[in-house]
Design an enzyme around this catalytic site. Structure first.
Site, PDB file in Angstrom:
ATOM      1  N   ASP A  21      51.281  42.213  41.540  1.00 39.60           N
ATOM      2  CA  ASP A  21      51.053  42.527  43.098  1.00 39.60           C
ATOM      3  C   ASP A  21      52.211  43.254  43.643  1.00 39.60           C
ATOM      4  OD1 ASP A  21      48.258  41.868  42.395  1.00 39.60           O
ATOM      5  OD2 ASP A  21      48.681  39.778  43.000  1.00 39.60           O
ATOM      6  N   LYS A  75      52.183  48.365  42.976  1.00 40.38           N
ATOM      7  CA  LYS A  75      52.512  49.252  41.941  1.00 40.38           C
ATOM      8  C   LYS A  75      51.692  50.250  42.452  1.00 40.38           C
ATOM      9  CE  LYS A  75      51.558  46.271  38.978  1.00 40.38           C
ATOM     10  NZ  LYS A  75      51.653  45.071  39.679  1.00 40.38           N
ATOM     11  N   GLY A 111      44.677  44.480  40.015  1.00 38.65           N
ATOM     12  CA  GLY A 111      44.089  44.932  41.310  1.00 38.65           C
ATOM     13  C   GLY A 111      45.107  45.922  42.058  1.00 38.65           C
ATOM     14  N   HIS A 112      44.883  47.025  41.820  1.00 39.42           N
ATOM     15  CA  HIS A 112      45.812  47.967  42.542  1.00 39.42           C
ATOM     16  C   HIS A 112      45.194  48.679  43.804  1.00 39.42           C
ATOM     17  CE1 HIS A 112      48.002  48.350  38.531  1.00 39.42           C
ATOM     18  NE2 HIS A 112      47.937  47.157  38.801  1.00 39.42           N
ATOM     19  N   THR A 113      45.795  48.585  44.666  1.00 39.13           N
ATOM     20  CA  THR A 113      45.546  49.151  46.176  1.00 39.13           C
ATOM     21  C   THR A 113      46.142  50.391  46.547  1.00 39.13           C
ATOM     22  OG1 THR A 113      45.427  46.767  46.666  1.00 39.13           O
ATOM     23  CG2 THR A 113      44.989  48.399  48.374  1.00 39.13           C
ATOM     24  N   THR A 168      42.614  35.278  35.553  1.00 41.20           N
ATOM     25  CA  THR A 168      41.569  35.907  36.447  1.00 41.20           C
ATOM     26  C   THR A 168      40.150  35.876  35.920  1.00 41.20           C
ATOM     27  OG1 THR A 168      41.720  38.089  35.133  1.00 41.20           O
ATOM     28  CG2 THR A 168      43.205  37.641  36.985  1.00 41.20           C
ATOM     29  N   ARG A 220      42.581  40.679  14.223  1.00 40.71           N
ATOM     30  CA  ARG A 220      41.781  41.796  13.174  1.00 40.71           C
ATOM     31  C   ARG A 220      40.496  41.442  13.303  1.00 40.71           C
ATOM     32  NH1 ARG A 220      46.435  40.907   9.112  1.00 40.71           N
ATOM     33  NH2 ARG A 220      45.587  38.831   9.446  1.00 40.71           N
ATOM     34  N   GLN A 239      50.145  44.325  36.087  1.00 41.64           N
ATOM     35  CA  GLN A 239      50.826  42.744  36.151  1.00 41.64           C
ATOM     36  C   GLN A 239      52.491  42.957  36.115  1.00 41.64           C
ATOM     37  OE1 GLN A 239      48.470  43.352  33.215  1.00 41.64           O
ATOM     38  NE2 GLN A 239      46.999  42.743  35.082  1.00 41.64           N
ATOM     39  N   THR A 279      40.678  38.401  42.848  1.00 43.98           N
ATOM     40  CA  THR A 279      40.203  37.162  42.901  1.00 43.98           C
ATOM     41  C   THR A 279      40.059  36.756  44.282  1.00 43.98           C
ATOM     42  OG1 THR A 279      42.039  36.069  42.354  1.00 43.98           O
ATOM     43  CG2 THR A 279      40.609  36.315  40.722  1.00 43.98           C
TER      44      THR A 279
HETATM   45  P1  GDP Z   1      49.813  45.988  42.581  1.00 40.30           P
HETATM   46  O1  GDP Z   1      48.866  45.118  42.201  1.00 40.30           O
HETATM   47  O2  GDP Z   1      51.177  45.835  42.269  1.00 40.30           O
HETATM   48  O3  GDP Z   1      49.071  47.467  42.613  1.00 40.30           O
HETATM   49  O4  GDP Z   1      49.770  45.619  44.420  1.00 40.30           O
HETATM   50  P2  GDP Z   1      48.403  45.120  45.071  1.00 40.30           P
HETATM   51  O5  GDP Z   1      47.675  46.343  45.281  1.00 40.30           O
HETATM   52  O6  GDP Z   1      47.563  43.941  44.241  1.00 40.30           O
HETATM   53  O7  GDP Z   1      48.970  44.382  46.243  1.00 40.30           O
HETATM   54  C1  GDP Z   1      50.033  44.772  47.067  1.00 40.30           C
HETATM   55  C2  GDP Z   1      49.279  44.798  48.726  1.00 40.30           C
HETATM   56  O8  GDP Z   1      50.212  45.135  49.471  1.00 40.30           O
HETATM   57  C3  GDP Z   1      48.252  45.762  48.621  1.00 40.30           C
HETATM   58  O9  GDP Z   1      47.249  45.279  49.827  1.00 40.30           O
HETATM   59  C4  GDP Z   1      48.817  46.952  49.390  1.00 40.30           C
HETATM   60  O10 GDP Z   1      48.111  47.698  50.040  1.00 40.30           O
HETATM   61  C5  GDP Z   1      49.844  46.185  50.295  1.00 40.30           C
HETATM   62  N1  GDP Z   1      51.441  47.010  50.471  1.00 40.30           N
HETATM   63  C6  GDP Z   1      51.921  47.771  49.114  1.00 40.30           C
HETATM   64  N2  GDP Z   1      53.191  48.206  49.657  1.00 40.30           N
HETATM   65  C7  GDP Z   1      53.266  47.763  50.975  1.00 40.30           C
HETATM   66  C8  GDP Z   1      54.308  47.683  51.946  1.00 40.30           C
HETATM   67  O11 GDP Z   1      55.604  48.360  51.763  1.00 40.30           O
HETATM   68  N3  GDP Z   1      53.780  46.936  53.390  1.00 40.30           N
HETATM   69  C9  GDP Z   1      52.672  46.392  53.510  1.00 40.30           C
HETATM   70  N4  GDP Z   1      52.762  45.715  54.505  1.00 40.30           N
HETATM   71  N5  GDP Z   1      51.860  46.337  52.485  1.00 40.30           N
HETATM   72  C10 GDP Z   1      52.126  47.200  51.027  1.00 40.30           C
HETATM   73  P1  IMO Z   2      48.390  43.522  39.106  1.00 41.94           P
HETATM   74  O1  IMO Z   2      48.443  44.780  38.241  1.00 41.94           O
HETATM   75  C1  IMO Z   2      49.034  39.366  39.681  1.00 41.94           C
HETATM   76  C2  IMO Z   2      47.975  36.638  36.255  1.00 41.94           C
HETATM   77  C3  IMO Z   2      46.854  35.570  36.391  1.00 41.94           C
HETATM   78  C4  IMO Z   2      47.168  34.502  35.738  1.00 41.94           C
HETATM   79  C5  IMO Z   2      47.709  35.284  34.455  1.00 41.94           C
HETATM   80  C6  IMO Z   2      47.036  35.299  33.407  1.00 41.94           C
HETATM   81  O2  IMO Z   2      47.339  43.635  40.321  1.00 41.94           O
HETATM   82  O3  IMO Z   2      49.731  42.989  39.502  1.00 41.94           O
HETATM   83  P2  IMO Z   2      44.992  36.938  32.924  1.00 41.94           P
HETATM   84  O4  IMO Z   2      43.468  37.212  33.443  1.00 41.94           O
HETATM   85  O5  IMO Z   2      45.730  38.275  33.020  1.00 41.94           O
HETATM   86  O6  IMO Z   2      44.788  36.413  31.427  1.00 41.94           O
HETATM   87  O7  IMO Z   2      45.677  35.893  33.864  1.00 41.94           O
HETATM   88  O8  IMO Z   2      48.045  36.575  35.022  1.00 41.94           O
HETATM   89  N1  IMO Z   2      47.648  38.037  36.582  1.00 41.94           N
HETATM   90  C7  IMO Z   2      48.214  38.670  37.802  1.00 41.94           C
HETATM   91  N2  IMO Z   2      48.774  38.319  38.780  1.00 41.94           N
HETATM   92  N3  IMO Z   2      48.639  40.434  39.743  1.00 41.94           N
HETATM   93  C8  IMO Z   2      48.118  40.892  38.581  1.00 41.94           C
HETATM   94  O9  IMO Z   2      47.727  42.262  38.215  1.00 41.94           O
HETATM   95  C9  IMO Z   2      47.515  40.230  37.693  1.00 41.94           C
HETATM   96  N4  IMO Z   2      46.992  40.114  36.424  1.00 41.94           N
HETATM   97  C10 IMO Z   2      47.024  38.951  35.691  1.00 41.94           C
HETATM   98  O10 IMO Z   2      46.684  35.358  38.021  1.00 41.94           O
HETATM   99  O11 IMO Z   2      48.130  33.735  36.455  1.00 41.94           O
HETATM  100 MG    MG Z   3      47.484  43.467  42.293  1.00 42.67          MG
END
Ligand code: GDP
Ligand code: IMO
Ligand code: MG
Length: 463
Positions: free
Chosen positions: A12, A15, A39-41, A127, A141, A239, A332
């Site tokens: 998070d 990315k 979960g990518h935003t 998750t 395997r 991750q 989640t």
């Molecule tokens: P990822 O899993 O690495 O792609 O990140 P997530 O999308 O799970 O979480 C990042 C959150 O921060 C999302 O809600 C993004 O829209 C937000 N975000 C990303 N970069 C920035 C930033 O520079 N500032 C703010 N305020 N929010 C950001």
């Molecule tokens: P993104 O790509 C943050 C964490 C889970 C748990 C551990 C194992 O959005 O950054 P899993 O379901 O993968 O077996 O859970 O990894 N986890 C993440 N934490 N961002 C994620 O993905 C994650 N994917 C798994 O919370 O601690």
């Molecule tokens: Mg994420």
């Protein structure tokens, strides 16, 4: 030329936004590990897209590839594609025939095992998407691959081998009577999950859809052809480094390799091809974590903060950052734990992935704090160490040594994004430049808000 985007911390880091930003120049965006745990935003012009398995390039209409290193739940993949279509996108997703399939019983087993561990320190806080059990079967395997869904005889043979084993695992090892458990766990009908005919019927149909839509590929060949034809490839990590199965804080990890080495094995291109390109480490300007495991720079106590009982200064700062930064899990919805930026962690991830550049996000989120801290080293058993120890027990005992930085004001971040790097508050620039010096890696981009427009770009790795 390839560009790899890797999470440098605990997931998070933002990315998805960085893939969207630099992905403009790419023709194909490939995921190399993980599954629908990610979960990518991406926010574009105020519209928010939440992506789980579909590579974030979909927002720009790029071809997305799920490499052989991914684990794919066809049900959630098709649902996600359908949802994105409803949002007006037209995702073109190709899936490696070598990628492994998440089957319904994997999801059930993920939840059963977490439940069994729930009273111990071993609970990971997964998750619940069946990620670990699917990778287990891959290594054991006894997995089912996407290519097997296209061959009904092979599919049936594989299921007839694996499902009775899983049923026995649940009944004989965990001592659970399948008739007694809840009917539905995580959207999965438990009885059907352990029934060969039911799984076969459903997954054969998924295979038909993959075939009808021409979605399956030999990922390595597809990507190599793209590059040979002069195309640009981007790799989207899911991750983060500290939850990498090898380089993370085992066992509080995910079951794949988000670090840059994963790109080669997870797609079928050689490490030399990947190594000629750039590797951008995505850094959140502080830390957040969902799930269990140590967090040496953690601010206060999440449970108390959630109950509104945490009233120390650390709890207040954590709550401020969580609210300002929207620190709730994309998949989640869980509130994330919050901590100060941790340099020993970043030294570890910079080495493990060989970052050539950094993208630092959420600089806006920290705006308005009087001062902030960065862990510059740890104290462990009377010794000062500057990177992450290789056992989790030792990492959990690390006490951070902090350097305090002056905070910066909460300014008009859109204006900053428009004007460029020099428009950032001087205190924020000092923070970023300290990071560049310590990690000996340049900052390519600075995130000052969630929208694509809210980014200060200093260098584009594709140029
Ligand atoms: P990822 O899993 O690495 O792609 O990140 P997530 O999308 O799970 O979480 C990042 C959150 O921060 C999302 O809600 C993004 O829209 C937000 N975000 C990303 N970069 C920035 C930033 O520079 N500032 C703010 N305020 N929010 C950001
Ligand atoms: P993104 O790509 C943050 C964490 C889970 C748990 C551990 C194992 O959005 O950054 P899993 O379901 O993968 O077996 O859970 O990894 N986890 C993440 N934490 N961002 C994620 O993905 C994650 N994917 C798994 O919370 O601690
Ligand atoms: Mg994420």
């Amino acid at each position: 030329m390839t560009v790899t985007i890797v999470g440098s911390q605990l997931g998070d880091e933002g990315k998805g936004g960085v893939v969207d930003l630099f992905g403009e120049a790419a023709d194909v965006i490939a995921r190399y590990q993980g599954g629908d745990n990610a979960g990518h935003t991406v926010v574009e012009g105020g519209t928010e897209y939440k992506l789980s398995l579909v590579p974030s390039g979909a927002v720009r209409g790029k071809v997305g590839v799920l490499g052989n290193g991914c684990v794919v739940n066809p049900k959630t993949l098709f649902a996600e594609i359908d949802d994105l279509r409803e949002q007006g996108l037209d995702p073109d997703v190709r899936v490696a025939r070598r990628a492994h399939v998440i089957l319904p019983f994997h999801r059930v087993l993920d939840n059963i095992e977490e439940d069994v561990k729930s009273d111990t320190d071993l609970k990971v806080g997964t998750t619940g998407r069946g990620i670990g059990p699917t990778y287990e079967d891959k290594m054991g395997r006894r997995g089912v691959r996407i290519g097997d869904l296209l061959d009904p005889d092979v599919l049936r043979e594989r299921l007839e081998y694996v499902i009775p084993q899983k049923r026995a695992l649940v009944e004989d090892v965990y001592g659970i009577d399948l008739e007694e458990v809840d009917d539905v766990i995580e959207g999965v009908d438990v009885e059907d999950a352990f029934d060969v005919d039911a799984v076969y019927e459903q997954y054969e149909r998924f295979g038909e859809r993959f075939a009808e839509e021409g979605m399956t590929v030999n990922a390595g060949e597809f990507l190599a052809d793209t590059i040979d034809d002069g195309g640009e490839v981007m790799f989207e990590g899911a991750q983060g480094t500290l939850i990498d199965i090898d380089h993370g804080n085992y066992p509080y990890v995910t079951s794949s390799n988000p670090t840059a080495g994963g790109t080669a094995v997870g797609t079928g291109l050689g490490p030399t091809t990947v190594g000629r390109g750039e590797v951008v480490g995505v850094v959140k300007a502080y830390l957040s974590r969902v799930g269990s495991g140590p967090l040496p720079t953690e601010l206060g106590d999440i449970d108390e903060q959630e109950e509104g009982a945490g009233d120390t200064e650390a709890d207040e700062i954590a709550t401020y950052i969580r609210d300002e930064g929207g620190e709730y899990g994309t998949v989640t919805g869980r509130p994330r734990r919050v901590g100060w930026l941790d340099l020993p962690m970043l030294r570890h991830s910079t080495r493990a992935s060989g970052f050539t550049g950094l993208a630092v996000n959420h600089v806006d989120t920290l705006g308005g704090l009087d001062e902030l801290k960065v862990a510059t080293s740890y104290e462990l058993d009377g010794e000062e160490i500057d990177t992450v120890p290789s056992t989790t027990e030792r990492w959990a005992r690390c006490e951070p040594n902090y350097r305090t930085f002056e905070g910066w004001a909460d300014v008009d971040w859109s204006a900053v994004a428009e004007e460029g790097y020099d428009a950032l508050p001087p205190e924020a620039r000092a923070y970023l430049e300290f990071l560049e010096d310590e990690l000996d890696t340049p900052v390519y981009a600075v995130g000052v808000g969630p929208d694509r427009e809210d980014t200060v770009v200093r260098e584009n790795p594709f140029e």
